[in-house]
Design a protein around this motif. Structure first.
Motif, PDB file in Angstrom:
ATOM      1  N   THR A  13      28.969  21.641   4.884  1.00 48.74           N
ATOM      2  CA  THR A  13      28.003  21.837   3.794  1.00 48.74           C
ATOM      3  C   THR A  13      28.363  20.992   2.578  1.00 48.74           C
ATOM      4  O   THR A  13      27.489  20.435   1.909  1.00 48.74           O
ATOM      5  CB  THR A  13      27.957  23.325   3.394  1.00 48.74           C
ATOM      6  N   HIS A  14      29.642  20.866   2.302  1.00 45.88           N
ATOM      7  CA  HIS A  14      30.096  20.214   1.069  1.00 45.88           C
ATOM      8  C   HIS A  14      30.442  18.735   1.242  1.00 45.88           C
ATOM      9  O   HIS A  14      30.427  17.990   0.254  1.00 45.88           O
ATOM     10  CB  HIS A  14      31.292  20.971   0.504  1.00 45.88           C
ATOM     11  N   VAL A  15      30.748  18.312   2.464  1.00 49.24           N
ATOM     12  CA  VAL A  15      31.119  16.897   2.663  1.00 49.24           C
ATOM     13  C   VAL A  15      29.991  16.078   3.266  1.00 49.24           C
ATOM     14  O   VAL A  15      29.971  14.851   3.146  1.00 49.24           O
ATOM     15  CB  VAL A  15      32.400  16.755   3.522  1.00 49.24           C
ATOM     16  N   GLY A  16      29.037  16.754   3.932  1.00 55.58           N
ATOM     17  CA  GLY A  16      27.929  16.031   4.544  1.00 55.58           C
ATOM     18  C   GLY A  16      28.329  15.312   5.813  1.00 55.58           C
ATOM     19  O   GLY A  16      29.493  15.317   6.217  1.00 55.58           O
ATOM     20  N   GLU A  60      25.942  21.175  15.851  1.00 52.60           N
ATOM     21  CA  GLU A  60      24.872  20.196  16.020  1.00 52.60           C
ATOM     22  C   GLU A  60      23.609  20.627  15.287  1.00 52.60           C
ATOM     23  O   GLU A  60      23.008  19.838  14.541  1.00 52.60           O
ATOM     24  CB  GLU A  60      24.562  19.991  17.511  1.00 52.60           C
ATOM     25  N   ARG A  61      23.222  21.881  15.482  1.00 54.18           N
ATOM     26  CA  ARG A  61      22.004  22.367  14.807  1.00 54.18           C
ATOM     27  C   ARG A  61      22.204  22.409  13.298  1.00 54.18           C
ATOM     28  O   ARG A  61      21.278  22.102  12.527  1.00 54.18           O
ATOM     29  CB  ARG A  61      21.640  23.763  15.339  1.00 54.18           C
ATOM     30  N   PHE A  62      23.393  22.772  12.851  1.00 47.61           N
ATOM     31  CA  PHE A  62      23.665  22.803  11.424  1.00 47.61           C
ATOM     32  C   PHE A  62      23.434  21.434  10.787  1.00 47.61           C
ATOM     33  O   PHE A  62      22.768  21.331   9.748  1.00 47.61           O
ATOM     34  CB  PHE A  62      25.100  23.254  11.155  1.00 47.61           C
ATOM     35  N   TYR A  63      23.978  20.370  11.383  1.00 51.70           N
ATOM     36  CA  TYR A  63      23.833  19.044  10.774  1.00 51.70           C
ATOM     37  C   TYR A  63      22.389  18.550  10.838  1.00 51.70           C
ATOM     38  O   TYR A  63      21.932  17.852   9.934  1.00 51.70           O
ATOM     39  CB  TYR A  63      24.786  18.052  11.435  1.00 51.70           C
ATOM     40  N   GLU A  64      21.663  18.934  11.872  1.00 46.81           N
ATOM     41  CA  GLU A  64      20.237  18.600  11.914  1.00 46.81           C
ATOM     42  C   GLU A  64      19.512  19.252  10.742  1.00 46.81           C
ATOM     43  O   GLU A  64      18.716  18.603  10.051  1.00 46.81           O
ATOM     44  CB  GLU A  64      19.639  19.079  13.241  1.00 46.81           C
ATOM     45  N   MET A  65      19.812  20.520  10.503  1.00 41.83           N
ATOM     46  CA  MET A  65      19.164  21.243   9.398  1.00 41.83           C
ATOM     47  C   MET A  65      19.626  20.711   8.042  1.00 41.83           C
ATOM     48  O   MET A  65      18.838  20.617   7.096  1.00 41.83           O
ATOM     49  CB  MET A  65      19.463  22.740   9.513  1.00 41.83           C
ATOM     50  N   LEU A  66      20.901  20.342   7.937  1.00 39.28           N
ATOM     51  CA  LEU A  66      21.437  19.828   6.680  1.00 39.28           C
ATOM     52  C   LEU A  66      20.741  18.538   6.285  1.00 39.28           C
ATOM     53  O   LEU A  66      20.386  18.333   5.113  1.00 39.28           O
ATOM     54  CB  LEU A  66      22.945  19.592   6.816  1.00 39.28           C
ATOM     55  N   GLU A  76      17.777  17.550   7.261  1.00 38.43           N
ATOM     56  CA  GLU A  76      16.344  17.783   7.035  1.00 38.43           C
ATOM     57  C   GLU A  76      16.062  18.556   5.749  1.00 38.43           C
ATOM     58  O   GLU A  76      14.975  18.442   5.170  1.00 38.43           O
ATOM     59  CB  GLU A  76      15.768  18.574   8.222  1.00 38.43           C
ATOM     60  N   SER A  77      17.037  19.331   5.277  1.00 37.38           N
ATOM     61  CA  SER A  77      16.801  20.245   4.142  1.00 37.38           C
ATOM     62  C   SER A  77      16.862  19.522   2.801  1.00 37.38           C
ATOM     63  O   SER A  77      17.686  18.631   2.595  1.00 37.38           O
ATOM     64  CB  SER A  77      17.835  21.375   4.170  1.00 37.38           C
ATOM     65  N   ASP A  78      15.994  19.940   1.894  1.00 38.60           N
ATOM     66  CA  ASP A  78      16.008  19.395   0.529  1.00 38.60           C
ATOM     67  C   ASP A  78      17.041  20.109  -0.338  1.00 38.60           C
ATOM     68  O   ASP A  78      17.461  19.582  -1.368  1.00 38.60           O
ATOM     69  CB  ASP A  78      14.623  19.545  -0.120  1.00 38.60           C
ATOM     70  N   GLU A  79      17.416  21.318   0.065  1.00 35.70           N
ATOM     71  CA  GLU A  79      18.378  22.103  -0.694  1.00 35.70           C
ATOM     72  C   GLU A  79      19.665  22.279   0.104  1.00 35.70           C
ATOM     73  O   GLU A  79      19.645  22.374   1.335  1.00 35.70           O
ATOM     74  CB  GLU A  79      17.803  23.481  -1.033  1.00 35.70           C
ATOM     75  N   LEU A  80      20.782  22.308  -0.616  1.00 35.76           N
ATOM     76  CA  LEU A  80      22.067  22.525   0.025  1.00 35.76           C
ATOM     77  C   LEU A  80      22.170  23.986   0.460  1.00 35.76           C
ATOM     78  O   LEU A  80      21.822  24.885  -0.309  1.00 35.76           O
ATOM     79  CB  LEU A  80      23.188  22.208  -0.965  1.00 35.76           C
ATOM     80  N   PRO A  81      22.615  24.250   1.691  1.00 38.42           N
ATOM     81  CA  PRO A  81      22.786  25.648   2.098  1.00 38.42           C
ATOM     82  C   PRO A  81      23.894  26.324   1.299  1.00 38.42           C
ATOM     83  O   PRO A  81      24.750  25.662   0.702  1.00 38.42           O
ATOM     84  CB  PRO A  81      23.165  25.536   3.579  1.00 38.42           C
ATOM     85  N   LYS A  82      23.883  27.649   1.299  1.00 33.41           N
ATOM     86  CA  LYS A  82      24.918  28.423   0.610  1.00 33.41           C
ATOM     87  C   LYS A  82      25.870  29.018   1.638  1.00 33.41           C
ATOM     88  O   LYS A  82      25.464  29.403   2.734  1.00 33.41           O
ATOM     89  CB  LYS A  82      24.279  29.539  -0.222  1.00 33.41           C
ATOM     90  N   THR A  83      27.145  29.066   1.287  1.00 34.27           N
ATOM     91  CA  THR A  83      28.147  29.675   2.160  1.00 34.27           C
ATOM     92  C   THR A  83      28.661  30.955   1.511  1.00 34.27           C
ATOM     93  O   THR A  83      28.750  31.050   0.295  1.00 34.27           O
ATOM     94  CB  THR A  83      29.328  28.721   2.408  1.00 34.27           C
ATOM     95  N   SER A  84      28.988  31.951   2.347  1.00 33.09           N
ATOM     96  CA  SER A  84      29.466  33.239   1.839  1.00 33.09           C
ATOM     97  C   SER A  84      30.773  33.618   2.506  1.00 33.09           C
ATOM     98  O   SER A  84      30.981  33.357   3.697  1.00 33.09           O
ATOM     99  CB  SER A  84      28.423  34.338   2.098  1.00 33.09           C
ATOM    100  N   GLN A  85      31.657  34.266   1.749  1.00 35.42           N
ATOM    101  CA  GLN A  85      32.966  34.656   2.259  1.00 35.42           C
ATOM    102  C   GLN A  85      32.871  35.857   3.184  1.00 35.42           C
ATOM    103  O   GLN A  85      31.876  36.600   3.175  1.00 35.42           O
ATOM    104  CB  GLN A  85      33.878  35.012   1.082  1.00 35.42           C
ATOM    105  N   ALA A  86      33.913  36.069   3.973  1.00 33.89           N
ATOM    106  CA  ALA A  86      34.024  37.289   4.773  1.00 33.89           C
ATOM    107  C   ALA A  86      34.334  38.456   3.839  1.00 33.89           C
ATOM    108  O   ALA A  86      34.934  38.280   2.772  1.00 33.89           O
ATOM    109  CB  ALA A  86      35.126  37.125   5.807  1.00 33.89           C
ATOM    110  N   PHE A 130      20.350  29.010   4.783  1.00 29.73           N
ATOM    111  CA  PHE A 130      19.350  27.982   4.494  1.00 29.73           C
ATOM    112  C   PHE A 130      18.095  28.702   4.016  1.00 29.73           C
ATOM    113  O   PHE A 130      17.465  29.438   4.778  1.00 29.73           O
ATOM    114  CB  PHE A 130      19.007  27.177   5.752  1.00 29.73           C
ATOM    115  N   GLY A 131      17.749  28.521   2.747  1.00 28.09           N
ATOM    116  CA  GLY A 131      16.565  29.192   2.231  1.00 28.09           C
ATOM    117  C   GLY A 131      16.726  30.698   2.266  1.00 28.09           C
ATOM    118  O   GLY A 131      17.624  31.252   1.634  1.00 28.09           O
ATOM    119  N   THR A 132      15.896  31.365   3.048  1.00 29.44           N
ATOM    120  CA  THR A 132      15.961  32.824   3.159  1.00 29.44           C
ATOM    121  C   THR A 132      16.588  33.282   4.468  1.00 29.44           C
ATOM    122  O   THR A 132      16.641  34.478   4.746  1.00 29.44           O
ATOM    123  CB  THR A 132      14.543  33.423   3.050  1.00 29.44           C
TER     124      THR A 132
END
Length: 281
Positions: free
Chosen positions: A266-269, A44-50, A52-62, A30-32
């Protein structure tokens, strides 16, 4: 030789994880600020942040390095391992595992060709096979043979997050929102596909039910039910309206319900409901 099952946080299952299961967390940014999914970021915290956020978070692979470190521990413990990954069509995590496993013949990698609870039921199946005393090579072979039978269907509450993630054109999302369109999606050959669109939640739940009935559930195999967001209210409504699917097969209090995690959320909301099961043969 004991068998360790390894997966990534693209999967979801309910309850406490099995001690034979190791989960590699994927990164959510999320952001930086970057979080390890399921480690320092709860659902729970993820969906709260999702929300509230104006930008979609980014996901990264292992990364291959992360897998190599884990495979070294498997070898040191004198174990074998079966790795079941998030679909290779959705993430580079599978390729990372394959790259790392080249130096570890005791490790067998399976492309789950699915996500969230679809990936979850493959993990549960692998653990069941380990309970039966099978070795890693045979477990991997049987799981791989079962991948094509996995059916994941989901009803999304909104097109907003697909739009924000660039999965659909903004014009389509705008019209869909005006018409209260509820998309029903699934996973085929490892990729997310649109199965249908319904006007309103009630019609959406009906369409989801049709997809379940069309495929048929093999109740001798693992099955899971999932929801995205902070509440399972919509899922409970679906289960109430479609009680016939589960009656005489699974007691209501034993229904395997879990929250969809950050990697897929992140992608389905929020507000989505999903079912994953093995098709009847």
């Amino acid at each position: 030789m004991s068998v360790r099952i390894i997966t990534d946080s693209g999967f979801d299952i309910p309850g406490e994880p099995d001690p034979r299961l190791t989960v590699i967390p994927l990164a959510i940014t999320f952001g930086t600020t970057t979080y390890a999914d399921g480690v320092d970021l709860t659902n729970e915290r993820f969906y709260e942040m999702l929300i509230e956020s104006d930008e979609l978070p980014k996901t990264s692979q292992a990364t291959p390095f992360e897998y190599s470190q884990l495979f070294e521990k498997v070898r040191e413990a004198g174990e074998e391992a079966v790795v079941i990954t998030l679909s290779s069509a959705l993430s580079g995590t599978y390729q990372s595992a394959v790259t790392a496993a080249a130096d570890f013949p005791e490790v067998h990698v399976v492309d789950g060709k699915n996500a969230t609870i679809g990936q979850g039921i493959l993990v549960l199946y692998a653990l069941r096979l380990a309970d039966e005393g099978l070795g890693a090579a045979e477990i991997a072979e049987r799981v791989e043979a079962a991948v094509g039978r996995v059916c994941l269907v989901a009803l999304l509450d909104t097109l907003e997050f697909l739009k924000r993630g660039g999965r659909i054109p903004k014009s389509v999302a705008t019209v869909g929102e005006l018409l209260a369109i509820k998309p029903v999606v699934g996973v085929r050959d490892g990729e997310v596909v649109m199965l249908g669109k319904a006007r309103g939640s009630k019609n959406g739940r009906s369409l989801l039910h049709q997809e379940v009935e069309k495929n048929g559930i093999d109740f001798s195999m693992p099955a899971l039910i999932g929801y995205s967001g902070l509440s399972d209210k919509l899922l409970r409504k679906y289960l109430e309206d479609n009680r016939s699917i589960w009656e005489d097969k699974i007691a209501e209090e034993d229904l395997p319900i879990c929250s969809v995690g950050a990697t897929i959320g992140t992608h389905v909301g929020p507000g989505g409901i999903a079912l994953a099961f093995f098709r009847r043969q």
